[in-house]
Write an enzyme that holds these catalytic residues in place. Sequence first.
Site, short mmCIF file in Angstrom:
data_model
loop_
_atom_site.label_atom_id
_atom_site.label_comp_id
_atom_site.label_asym_id
_atom_site.label_seq_id
_atom_site.Cartn_x
_atom_site.Cartn_y
_atom_site.Cartn_z
CG HIS A 140 -6.47 -5.53 2.98
ND1 HIS A 140 -6.01 -6.55 3.78
CD2 HIS A 140 -7.42 -4.89 3.70
CE1 HIS A 140 -6.65 -6.53 4.94
NE2 HIS A 140 -7.52 -5.53 4.92
CG HIS A 177 -1.89 -1.09 1.31
ND1 HIS A 177 -2.76 -1.39 0.29
CD2 HIS A 177 -2.12 -2.01 2.30
CE1 HIS A 177 -3.50 -2.43 0.65
NE2 HIS A 177 -3.12 -2.83 1.85
#
Length: 377
Positions: A182, A144
Amino acid sequence: MAFDGKKSGVRPKKPVFFVGSDVYRKSGFGKHHPLSIIRVSGVVDLCRMLGWFTHDQYRDSPRAGEEELRRFHHPDYIAALKEADRKGSVDKAVRDRYRIGTMENPLFPGLFERASTAVGGSVHAAELATHGAVVFHPSGGTHHGRPDRASGFCYFNDPVFAILTFLERGLERVLYVDLDAHHGDGVQDAFEDDARVLTLSIHEEKRWPHSGPVNDRAGGARNLPVPGGFNDSELDYLIDRAVLPLARKFEPEALVITCGADPLEGDPLSKLSLSNAGLWRAVEKLVVESGRSVVLGGGGYNPWTVIRCWSGLWGRLSGRDIPATLPEAAQTFLSGLECDLIDDDEVPENWLTTLADKPNNGPVRPQVERLPDLVLH
């Protein structure tokens, strides 16, 4: 080596390395953060208890220097993170600008060393893999991280550096597969304008960062959002019907996988229901077809499922037999783990005594069944 889809289930006959560091034995993220648990150091300890490292398989991770970090991250962000770590504090302007010192991305002693070591490990892993190896770097997978800020517990983006290392060594096609619960948003966005990189992500729908819908093909990316309860049969279906066909068409010269342990049954930050054996099988199907492979860690917020998953993955990648029952020392070690997010009465016996989960097979639901057609056409 092109993907031909004919070698699934066959262990690769090539050098295999594990990249790790004692930096992960230091406490990090502060109290009550989901990543304050024992993860990578526990994987190393369990694998050593099982005798799963030869003298040359374990490699110490180097630490990325600031010049290397600037290959992707902005100089002002690197400087801000380093200075915040040095001072042990961060003012509001820096916190707002760079997302450092928040509940999501806390400031803690040794932060800069830890984050830059993860990058150095992924660079080293790609360097080793360039010569035809499979390299496991479980402390990697910070997918991320953004060029100019921290995001989602990730301060730098080490998968990006693994891919850049392959490209800078003259490879022209690199496949990135993200199996974390995710969406791998930071990696997808990093290579949106680079046709040499194909990013594929299987992730839980409607889960943070709330990106990666099936119609998101930015830069040629492919995204497969899956529903809660996602099982082993459904993962097999997507790997066989979507991921491998896309890989064969792309014909990558190298592979980078983020194999988060948060899609596993029992993880507190997802609603997916995979077994660790199902994840191992998915990784093996990809690695066995690639001449150069880097396998990273990622998310995972249950120490029992994380440590067992990544230890077993190393065992599978390095050709070891998975024991039916763990030795007494390993069981004692697992019995001593703690996690604020898991109550003691929620720890089943098999998390303490075995490495491999029981398969979690089930129906391939229509919502999953339709995904291959949507990403292939």
